[in-house]
Design a protein around this motif. Structure first.
Motif, mmCIF file in Angstrom:
data_model
loop_
_atom_site.group_PDB
_atom_site.id
_atom_site.type_symbol
_atom_site.label_atom_id
_atom_site.label_comp_id
_atom_site.label_asym_id
_atom_site.label_seq_id
_atom_site.Cartn_x
_atom_site.Cartn_y
_atom_site.Cartn_z
ATOM 1 N N ALA A 73 27.973 48.030 41.975
ATOM 2 C CA ALA A 73 28.774 46.849 41.637
ATOM 3 C C ALA A 73 28.040 45.950 40.650
ATOM 4 O O ALA A 73 28.637 45.432 39.701
ATOM 5 C CB ALA A 73 29.124 46.074 42.907
ATOM 6 N N ASP A 118 28.167 47.423 37.232
ATOM 7 C CA ASP A 118 29.509 47.292 36.666
ATOM 8 C C ASP A 118 29.808 45.857 36.244
ATOM 9 O O ASP A 118 30.477 45.631 35.229
ATOM 10 C CB ASP A 118 30.559 47.761 37.677
ATOM 11 C CG ASP A 118 30.595 49.275 37.822
ATOM 12 O OD1 ASP A 118 30.165 49.972 36.883
ATOM 13 O OD2 ASP A 118 31.050 49.760 38.871
ATOM 14 N N TRP A 154 36.845 44.511 42.036
ATOM 15 C CA TRP A 154 36.013 45.712 41.914
ATOM 16 C C TRP A 154 36.187 46.623 43.123
ATOM 17 O O TRP A 154 36.300 47.845 42.987
ATOM 18 C CB TRP A 154 34.542 45.314 41.775
ATOM 19 C CG TRP A 154 33.608 46.483 41.606
ATOM 20 C CD1 TRP A 154 33.251 47.080 40.437
ATOM 21 C CD2 TRP A 154 32.926 47.203 42.647
ATOM 22 N NE1 TRP A 154 32.384 48.130 40.679
ATOM 23 C CE2 TRP A 154 32.173 48.227 42.026
ATOM 24 C CE3 TRP A 154 32.885 47.079 44.031
ATOM 25 C CZ2 TRP A 154 31.382 49.119 42.751
ATOM 26 C CZ3 TRP A 154 32.100 47.972 44.754
ATOM 27 C CH2 TRP A 154 31.355 48.973 44.114
ATOM 28 N N CYS A 161 35.372 49.354 37.569
ATOM 29 C CA CYS A 161 34.496 50.048 38.517
ATOM 30 C C CYS A 161 34.013 51.368 37.925
ATOM 31 O O CYS A 161 34.822 52.193 37.489
ATOM 32 C CB CYS A 161 35.251 50.304 39.824
ATOM 33 S SG CYS A 161 34.287 51.177 41.077
#
Length: 208
Positions: free
Chosen positions: A41, A44, A87, A143
């Motif tokens: 995460a 991203d 996300w 994502c």
């Protein structure tokens, strides 16, 4: 912004993101084996911010975020929370976690291996990857965007290898590859389903 300050605030943002994911996911423990989810995460988020801010230097990103944190910490927290929720929805849509790998056809594996080898020698491969990532983000993918971009590019090159005469020299044109990949990216917003398969230990992430 001093490099060490950027590193420090990056760590703060990582912790904030971990806390927000913990709020959204029952039984989530970000500093156990679940830590890898936060790593994905965080990467991203960094990629998404680079595209949205139109900057290449991560230090610029963290400088702006640190300034926001000082002037309006609540806005930063709300923004990260909103992004983390979006996300996570994309994670559930685009990522499938496998407890063990699955076998691909041998000829496909060979084409992919050859495609990766050829790409390593191609000029402007980094630029190609960057504009595909930007296209993905612009189309709402947040994502695993770099993973998806890499896969789309490799698959396109592998397809060209399959069509080429055996033993022929394959010359890649980055613009031609981008145009083909761009069409696929445009379709993604109308499609649902996994694009990334992760082969990791069982009982990790499946419930997310």
């Amino acid at each position: 912004m001093h490099l060490m300050t950027a590193v420090n605030f990056r760590s703060e943002l990582f912790s904030l993101l971990a806390k927000e994911l913990e709020n959204f996911i029952p039984q989530f423990k970000p500093y156990t084996l679940d830590y890898q989810v936060v790593v994905y995460a965080s990467k991203d988020l960094e990629t998404w911010l680079r595209v949205k801010m139109d900057v290449d230097d991560n230090r610029v990103i963290y400088k702006r975020l640190e300034e926001l944190s000082r002037s309006n910490p609540r806005e930063l927290k709300v923004s990260v929370s909103f992004w983390a929720n979006a996300w996570l929805k994309k994670w559930r849509e685009r990522v499938r976690v496998l407890s063990k790998g699955f076998e691909m056809p041998r000829d496909y594996i060979e084409r992919v291996r050859e495609a990766k080898r050829i790409l390593q020698e191609m000029e402007f491969k980094a630029e190609l990857r960057n504009i595909v990532v930007k296209k993905l983000v612009d189309q709402g993918e947040i994502c695993m965007t770099e993973f998806i971009a890499d896969n789309l590019i490799v698959e396109e090159v592998a397809k060209r290898i399959q069509r080429a005469n055996k033993g022929s020299i394959i010359i890649l044109d980055p613009i031609s590859i981008y145009n083909a990949v761009s069409v696929k990216v445009m379709r993604l917003s109308r499609e649902r389903g996994p694009l990334i398969y992760l082969n990791i230990k069982p009982n990790i992430f499946q419930q997310y």
